[in-house]
Motif scaffolding. Structure first.
Motif, short mmCIF file in Angstrom:
data_model
loop_
_atom_site.label_atom_id
_atom_site.label_comp_id
_atom_site.label_asym_id
_atom_site.label_seq_id
_atom_site.Cartn_x
_atom_site.Cartn_y
_atom_site.Cartn_z
N GLY A 178 0.84 -1.28 -0.03
CA GLY A 178 -0.12 0.20 0.02
C GLY A 178 0.87 1.23 -0.08
N PHE A 179 1.88 1.23 0.85
CA PHE A 179 2.81 2.38 0.83
C PHE A 179 3.47 2.57 -0.54
CE2 PHE A 179 7.00 4.06 1.50
CZ PHE A 179 6.80 5.44 1.67
N TYR A 180 4.11 1.64 -1.15
CA TYR A 180 4.67 1.62 -2.13
C TYR A 180 3.88 2.11 -3.48
CZ TYR A 180 9.12 0.16 -0.06
OH TYR A 180 10.01 0.06 0.64
N THR A 181 2.68 1.84 -3.48
CA THR A 181 1.67 2.13 -4.31
C THR A 181 1.22 3.71 -4.27
OG1 THR A 181 0.55 -0.11 -4.31
CG2 THR A 181 -0.81 1.71 -5.32
N HIS A 182 1.17 3.88 -3.14
CA HIS A 182 0.78 5.30 -2.65
C HIS A 182 2.30 6.22 -3.01
CE1 HIS A 182 0.09 8.48 0.53
NE2 HIS A 182 -0.39 9.06 -0.48
N LEU A 183 3.34 5.70 -2.98
CA LEU A 183 4.83 6.32 -3.30
C LEU A 183 4.86 6.53 -4.79
CD1 LEU A 183 7.40 7.63 -2.54
CD2 LEU A 183 8.24 5.58 -2.47
N THR A 184 4.49 5.30 -5.34
CA THR A 184 4.45 5.41 -6.91
C THR A 184 3.40 6.54 -7.59
OG1 THR A 184 5.06 3.32 -7.02
CG2 THR A 184 4.01 3.83 -9.14
N ASN A 212 2.86 13.74 -9.62
CA ASN A 212 3.43 15.12 -9.48
C ASN A 212 4.28 15.38 -10.47
OD1 ASN A 212 1.89 16.30 -7.08
ND2 ASN A 212 2.48 14.52 -5.96
N CYS A 213 5.24 14.28 -10.86
CA CYS A 213 5.83 14.68 -12.05
C CYS A 213 5.26 15.00 -13.33
CB CYS A 213 6.93 13.38 -12.33
SG CYS A 213 7.90 13.07 -10.97
N LEU A 220 3.36 19.24 -1.81
CA LEU A 220 3.70 19.57 -0.36
C LEU A 220 2.63 18.79 0.29
CD1 LEU A 220 5.00 23.17 -0.65
CD2 LEU A 220 6.26 21.25 -0.52
N ILE A 221 1.60 19.10 0.04
CA ILE A 221 0.44 18.40 1.15
C ILE A 221 0.31 17.20 0.95
CG2 ILE A 221 -1.88 18.57 1.53
CD1 ILE A 221 -1.97 21.47 0.86
N TRP A 222 0.48 16.65 -0.30
CA TRP A 222 0.34 15.01 -0.67
C TRP A 222 1.73 14.33 0.06
CZ3 TRP A 222 -0.69 12.72 -6.02
CH2 TRP A 222 -0.95 11.49 -5.80
N GLY A 223 2.60 15.31 0.01
CA GLY A 223 3.93 14.88 0.35
C GLY A 223 3.97 14.57 2.15
N ALA A 224 3.21 15.64 2.76
CA ALA A 224 3.03 15.43 4.00
C ALA A 224 2.29 14.07 4.53
CB ALA A 224 2.31 16.48 4.74
N PHE A 225 1.49 14.01 3.85
CA PHE A 225 0.60 12.65 4.05
C PHE A 225 1.35 11.43 3.63
CE2 PHE A 225 -2.91 15.80 3.81
CZ PHE A 225 -3.52 15.38 5.08
N LEU A 226 2.04 11.65 2.69
CA LEU A 226 3.12 10.14 2.24
C LEU A 226 3.79 10.10 3.43
CD1 LEU A 226 3.48 8.35 0.06
CD2 LEU A 226 5.10 9.99 -0.92
N VAL A 227 4.52 11.09 4.09
CA VAL A 227 5.56 10.94 5.20
C VAL A 227 4.66 10.39 6.52
CG1 VAL A 227 6.86 12.23 6.83
CG2 VAL A 227 7.16 12.73 4.55
N HIS A 255 2.38 8.45 6.15
CA HIS A 255 2.09 6.91 5.76
C HIS A 255 3.16 6.03 6.14
CE1 HIS A 255 0.22 4.06 2.54
NE2 HIS A 255 0.50 3.64 3.73
N ALA A 256 4.24 6.75 5.58
CA ALA A 256 5.48 5.92 5.71
C ALA A 256 5.93 5.97 7.18
CB ALA A 256 6.68 6.83 5.37
N ALA A 257 5.46 6.73 8.07
CA ALA A 257 5.75 6.68 9.45
C ALA A 257 4.88 5.57 10.11
CB ALA A 257 5.49 7.86 10.33
N CYS A 258 3.82 5.42 9.71
CA CYS A 258 2.90 4.29 10.29
C CYS A 258 3.41 2.94 9.76
CB CYS A 258 1.56 4.38 9.75
SG CYS A 258 0.60 5.93 10.56
N VAL A 259 3.75 2.93 8.33
CA VAL A 259 4.26 1.57 7.90
C VAL A 259 5.49 1.15 8.33
CG1 VAL A 259 4.71 0.49 5.72
CG2 VAL A 259 2.84 1.81 5.77
N PHE A 260 6.38 1.98 8.57
CA PHE A 260 7.73 1.70 9.01
C PHE A 260 7.90 1.87 10.47
CE2 PHE A 260 8.38 2.84 4.52
CZ PHE A 260 8.81 1.70 3.89
#
Length: 107
Positions: A19-25, A31-32, A67-74, A76-81
């Motif tokens: 789920g995290f890697y899907t979110h990151l992808t 964003n690119c 920026l906002i999406w990135g904050a949510f991604l961080v 998500h990473a904090a929860c997963v890892f």
């Protein structure tokens, strides 16, 4: 039964990672594309536009989205890892102590 429990935990962990890697992808791709389209077409999109507020709105939205999406991604990473933050642990300990003291006082 232990094997089944271990398997279920491993499966749950794998699902979290996927789920995290899907979110990151999705974050990277969207964003690119958003930034590339924005920077390559900015001049042609707004050429002759007299509405400066709209141009400013688009500028801020294109730049704030990562920026906002990135904050949510961080987050998500904090929860997963399972990042641990010492200040949160200390806060939890203080709150537990406070609740226990209130309970002992009968409040």
């Amino acid at each position: 039964m232990k094997d089944s429990s271990s398997f279920n935990k491993a499966k749950k962990r794998l699902d979290q990672l996927k789920g995290f890697y899907t979110h990151l992808t999705a974050y990277c791709i969207v964003n690119c594309v958003l930034l590339i389209v924005y920077f390559y077409s900015k001049e042609s999109l707004f050429q002759g536009t007299s509405n400066d507020e709209f141009v400013l709105w688009v500028d801020w939205n294109v730049l704030l989205t990562p920026l906002i999406w990135g904050a949510f991604l961080v987050a998500h990473a904090a929860c997963v890892f399972k990042w641990s933050f010492p200040f949160l642990k200390r806060w939890e300990e203080r709150q537990i102590k406070k609740f226990m003291e209130k309970e002992n006082q009968g409040i």
